[in-house]
Design an enzyme around this catalytic site. Structure first.
Site, PDB file in Angstrom:
ATOM      1  N   LYS A   1       0.865  -1.178   0.000  1.00  0.00           N
ATOM      2  CA  LYS A   1       0.000   0.000   0.000  1.00  0.00           C
ATOM      3  C   LYS A   1       0.907   1.236   0.000  1.00  0.00           C
ATOM      4  O   LYS A   1       1.442   1.627   1.021  1.00  0.00           O
ATOM      5  CB  LYS A   1      -0.919   0.030   1.229  1.00  0.00           C
ATOM      6  CG  LYS A   1      -2.041   1.035   1.047  1.00  0.00           C
ATOM      7  CD  LYS A   1      -2.360   1.860   2.268  1.00  0.00           C
ATOM      8  CE  LYS A   1      -1.391   2.913   2.635  1.00  0.00           C
ATOM      9  NZ  LYS A   1      -1.224   4.053   1.707  1.00  0.00           N
TER      10      LYS A   1
ATOM     11  N   GLU B   1       9.783   1.137  10.577  1.00  0.00           N
ATOM     12  CA  GLU B   1      10.810   2.164  10.318  1.00  0.00           C
ATOM     13  C   GLU B   1      10.108   3.505  10.474  1.00  0.00           C
ATOM     14  O   GLU B   1       9.315   3.893   9.616  1.00  0.00           O
ATOM     15  CB  GLU B   1      11.368   2.023   8.896  1.00  0.00           C
ATOM     16  CG  GLU B   1      12.154   0.748   8.653  1.00  0.00           C
ATOM     17  CD  GLU B   1      13.513   0.764   9.334  1.00  0.00           C
ATOM     18  OE1 GLU B   1      13.943   1.815   9.837  1.00  0.00           O
ATOM     19  OE2 GLU B   1      14.137  -0.309   9.370  1.00  0.00           O
TER      20      GLU B   1
ATOM     21  N   CYS C   1      13.923  10.657   6.585  1.00  0.00           N
ATOM     22  CA  CYS C   1      13.931  10.298   8.002  1.00  0.00           C
ATOM     23  C   CYS C   1      15.346  10.404   8.554  1.00  0.00           C
ATOM     24  O   CYS C   1      15.547  10.584   9.746  1.00  0.00           O
ATOM     25  CB  CYS C   1      13.416   8.874   8.176  1.00  0.00           C
ATOM     26  SG  CYS C   1      14.291   7.714   7.132  1.00  0.00           S
TER      27      CYS C   1
ATOM     28  N   GLU D   1      10.461  16.605  13.813  1.00  0.00           N
ATOM     29  CA  GLU D   1      11.040  16.310  12.494  1.00  0.00           C
ATOM     30  C   GLU D   1      10.708  17.492  11.589  1.00  0.00           C
ATOM     31  O   GLU D   1       9.527  17.758  11.349  1.00  0.00           O
ATOM     32  CB  GLU D   1      10.336  15.081  11.927  1.00  0.00           C
ATOM     33  CG  GLU D   1      11.141  13.850  11.943  1.00  0.00           C
ATOM     34  CD  GLU D   1      10.506  12.729  11.122  1.00  0.00           C
ATOM     35  OE1 GLU D   1       9.310  12.463  11.302  1.00  0.00           O
ATOM     36  OE2 GLU D   1      11.228  12.131  10.328  1.00  0.00           O
TER      37      GLU D   1
HETATM   38  P1  NAD Z   1       2.789   8.726   7.347  1.00  0.00           P
HETATM   39  O1  NAD Z   1       3.000   7.986   8.616  1.00  0.00           O
HETATM   40  O2  NAD Z   1       1.791   9.812   7.320  1.00  0.00           O
HETATM   41  O3  NAD Z   1       2.373   7.720   6.184  1.00  0.00           O
HETATM   42  C1  NAD Z   1       3.110   6.568   5.906  1.00  0.00           C
HETATM   43  C2  NAD Z   1       2.199   5.547   5.251  1.00  0.00           C
HETATM   44  O4  NAD Z   1       1.185   5.174   6.170  1.00  0.00           O
HETATM   45  C3  NAD Z   1       1.477   6.064   4.013  1.00  0.00           C
HETATM   46  O5  NAD Z   1       1.358   5.005   3.096  1.00  0.00           O
HETATM   47  C4  NAD Z   1       0.115   6.446   4.557  1.00  0.00           C
HETATM   48  O6  NAD Z   1      -0.897   6.414   3.583  1.00  0.00           O
HETATM   49  C5  NAD Z   1      -0.089   5.369   5.591  1.00  0.00           C
HETATM   50  N1  NAD Z   1      -1.025   5.736   6.653  1.00  0.00           N
HETATM   51  C6  NAD Z   1      -1.332   6.960   7.125  1.00  0.00           C
HETATM   52  N2  NAD Z   1      -2.249   6.856   8.108  1.00  0.00           N
HETATM   53  C7  NAD Z   1      -2.536   5.545   8.250  1.00  0.00           C
HETATM   54  C8  NAD Z   1      -3.406   4.801   9.101  1.00  0.00           C
HETATM   55  N3  NAD Z   1      -4.162   5.390  10.021  1.00  0.00           N
HETATM   56  N4  NAD Z   1      -3.440   3.465   8.975  1.00  0.00           N
HETATM   57  C9  NAD Z   1      -2.668   2.854   8.063  1.00  0.00           C
HETATM   58  N5  NAD Z   1      -1.821   3.490   7.229  1.00  0.00           N
HETATM   59  C10 NAD Z   1      -1.755   4.820   7.326  1.00  0.00           C
HETATM   60  O7  NAD Z   1       4.228   9.220   6.909  1.00  0.00           O
HETATM   61  P2  NAD Z   1       4.625  10.080   5.616  1.00  0.00           P
HETATM   62  O8  NAD Z   1       4.231  11.488   5.878  1.00  0.00           O
HETATM   63  O9  NAD Z   1       4.141   9.410   4.379  1.00  0.00           O
HETATM   64  O10 NAD Z   1       6.202   9.918   5.624  1.00  0.00           O
HETATM   65  C11 NAD Z   1       7.022  10.682   6.405  1.00  0.00           C
HETATM   66  C12 NAD Z   1       7.390   9.946   7.673  1.00  0.00           C
HETATM   67  O11 NAD Z   1       8.013   8.708   7.342  1.00  0.00           O
HETATM   68  C13 NAD Z   1       8.414  10.690   8.498  1.00  0.00           C
HETATM   69  O12 NAD Z   1       8.072  10.594   9.854  1.00  0.00           O
HETATM   70  C14 NAD Z   1       9.703   9.949   8.217  1.00  0.00           C
HETATM   71  O13 NAD Z   1      10.686  10.078   9.209  1.00  0.00           O
HETATM   72  C15 NAD Z   1       9.223   8.557   8.082  1.00  0.00           C
HETATM   73  N6  NAD Z   1      10.186   7.741   7.344  1.00  0.00           N
HETATM   74  C16 NAD Z   1      10.929   6.825   8.039  1.00  0.00           C
HETATM   75  C17 NAD Z   1      11.879   6.070   7.373  1.00  0.00           C
HETATM   76  C18 NAD Z   1      12.710   5.060   8.123  1.00  0.00           C
HETATM   77  O14 NAD Z   1      13.305   4.218   7.476  1.00  0.00           O
HETATM   78  N7  NAD Z   1      12.777   5.107   9.433  1.00  0.00           N
HETATM   79  C19 NAD Z   1      12.057   6.236   5.998  1.00  0.00           C
HETATM   80  C20 NAD Z   1      11.289   7.185   5.313  1.00  0.00           C
HETATM   81  C21 NAD Z   1      10.339   7.924   6.007  1.00  0.00           C
END
Ligand code: NAD
Length: 486
Positions: free
Chosen positions: A183, A259, A293, A390
């Site tokens: 997804k 992650e 991240c 962040e």
């Molecule tokens: P997000 O948590 O908003 O979304 C991530 C994913 O989760 C998306 O596919 C989103 O559609 C889905 N999602 C959102 N709400 C959900 C719910 N209630 N239930 C199930 N799925 C849901 O994050 P983002 O804004 O897309 O990405 C940025 C974040 O990702 C930052 O916090 C960043 O640090 C983190 N990140 C971490 C790593 C790592 O390896 N640690 C790598 C890249 C990004």
């Protein structure tokens, strides 16, 4: 719109749901994909319902026995072909990524190479899933330990690395013999769909990889996690959403790899090579326009070199060419959407209110697209609110320190623990500080740590588990112990 996309990228990109090898339009209409550099819609992608996501779980479950029984060498060869196809299509895939994510073309090209490398690395790891045979201490029997595929895996990925976060999960899952439902983030579904099409071209059988873009992530992911055929969740995204998903997964006791967010400190000690530190800071802060991240989020610089570091860093940032990611010579594209830009602007305002001195930037350029100027803040107090969040944008707050223990304490004063950066010419100090830093990864005199061959992941509220390396493969296996009297 689709024709425009094809003429700009030079490739045809699927826009449907992929379930059991069939592309379909989906029952819940479409989701617009927006170019953050123009604010225009560039494509419409199918919007999966929870029922369609469960159908995808069914397809993955049906494909599981066949794929798990496929010889590891054959699984590895399919991944290797996918690596080669991605590299052959790198330019088109990079252009597609710029259009949906906004990042500069050179960052997108670097991501495609990095993303493809997960397929090459896990093609090699597929044939190295070792076990153990040993004699029980009593001498009565043998102990056999095997690693079996964990089963159907749900993969949830963010928008900031639309290809690499998908391949970093699909690669090890397929190498281990698992089947998946991906997804992707609704902002960037096109890169994920393009990667899925490549896997199919590489000979991965129908149903092994399924993709369900959706505008309703919560209900769609919950429906999949409630299905007892799902045995694994691999999530990359914010800590906030990760926490919600861990709670949901606890209902079915699903194996989770998380992650999550980061808040990386970047420490520059008095003896550091300042030019090298500035070079590293450019990468650690600006790779992906700060939307990583792993992005350096807090710069702790020794008083003795803080003036030189800040001035040189600000000069390098001031020279960056800001523009649409596809335009010639652009170094920095827009942020992904208007909410992200508003959050970045608010953090900069709060930092100046808290006493930080604006050295560069601090504004959004007056043009279409979600742009924010490269920004440096000096003399930010250690208690400023910006240091606890962040930033996810091209903003560098500098905090000065005089004492090593004080620097370590400030670096550790966060609930996050993904990565830290340390600049010093004294390797003994570098290792000592690295061991004291509460993060899963440390870069010493390097502004980038990500490597498909290394275990990537965080401690504290930055996550659970590791991706990449051999560890990344083991995340998609269950340990089976067999006691044998032979
Ligand atoms: P997000 O948590 O908003 O979304 C991530 C994913 O989760 C998306 O596919 C989103 O559609 C889905 N999602 C959102 N709400 C959900 C719910 N209630 N239930 C199930 N799925 C849901 O994050 P983002 O804004 O897309 O990405 C940025 C974040 O990702 C930052 O916090 C960043 O640090 C983190 N990140 C971490 C790593 C790592 O390896 N640690 C790598 C890249 C990004």
């Amino acid at each position: 719109m689709a024709a425009d996309l094809a003429s700009i990228t030079g490739m045809t990109t699927p826009t449907g749901l992929l379930i059991g090898g069939q592309w379909s339009a989906g029952k819940a209409g479409t989701i617009p994909v927006i170019d953050p550099g123009t604010e225009d819609s560039i494509a419409e992608v199918a919007n999966a319902t929870p029922e369609e996501a469960v159908e995808a779980v069914g397809a993955a479950y049906a494909a599981l026995p066949g794929w798990a029984a496929t010889p590891p060498r054959v699984r590895g060869e399919a991944l290797r072909r996918a690596y080669e196809l991605m590299i052959a299509d790198a330019d088109a895939l990079a252009r597609l990524m710029v259009l949906e994510n906004g990042k500069a073309l050179k960052d997108a090209k670097a991501e495609i190479v990095y993303a493809a490398e997960f397929f090459r690395w896990f093609a090699e790891e597929a044939v190295r899933i070792d076990g153990i045979v040993k004699t029980a201490p009593s001498g009565a029997n043998r102990i056999l330990v095997q690693h079996q595929p964990v089963g159907v895996a749900v993969l949830v990925t963010p928008w900031n690395f639309p290809a690499a976060m998908a391949t970093r999960k699909i690669g090890p899952a397929l190498a281990a013999g698992c089947t998946v439902v991906l997804k992707p983030a609704k902002e960037t579904p096109l890169s994920a769909l393009a990667v899925a099409a490549i896997l199919s071209d590489a000979g991965v059988p129908d149903g092994v990889v399924n993709v369900v873009p959706t505008a309703t992530a919560g209900p769609v992911v919950s429906a999949m996690l409630a299905d007892s055929r799902v045995r694994k969740l691999s999530f990359t995204g914010s800590t906030e959403v990760g926490r919600v998903l861990l709670r949901t997964a606890s209902e079915s006791i699903i194996n989770c790899s998380m992650e999550l967010g980061g808040n990386a400190p970047f420490l520059v000690f008095a003896d550091a090579d300042v030019d090298a530190a500035v070079e590293g800071a450019m990468i650690a802060k600006m790779r992906n326009g700060g939307e990583a991240c792993t992005a350096a989020n807090r710069f702790y610089v020794h008083d003795a070199v803080a003036d030189e570091f800040t001035q040189k860093f600000a000069a390098r940032l001031a020279a960056l060419n800001v523009g649409h990611g596809l335009d010639e010579g652009v170094d920095l594209g827009p942020l992904v959407n208007s909410d992200t830009r508003s959050k970045v602007a608010e953090l900069v305002e709060s930092a100046t209110r808290d006493g930080g001195r604006l050295v560069l930037g601090g504004h959004a350029p007056d043009r279409p697209g979600y742009f924010y100027a490269p920004t440096v803040l000096d003399n930010v107090p250690a208690t400023a609110g910006i240091l606890g969040e962040e930033i996810f944008g091209p903003v560098a707050p500098v905090v000065r320190f005089t004492d090593t223990d004080e620097a370590i304490a400030m670096a550790n004063a966060t609930e996050y623990g993904l990565v830290s950066y340390v600049y010093t010419k004294d390797l003994r100090l570098g290792i000592q500080v690295s061991e004291a830093l509460e993060s899963g990864m440390v870069g010493i005199n390097r502004g980038v740590v990500s490597d498909p061959a290394a275990p990537f992941g965080g401690v504290k509220q930055s996550g659970l588990g590791r991706e990449g390396g051999h560890e990344g493969l083991l995340e998609f296996t269950e340990t089976k112990y067999i006691a044998v009297d032979w």
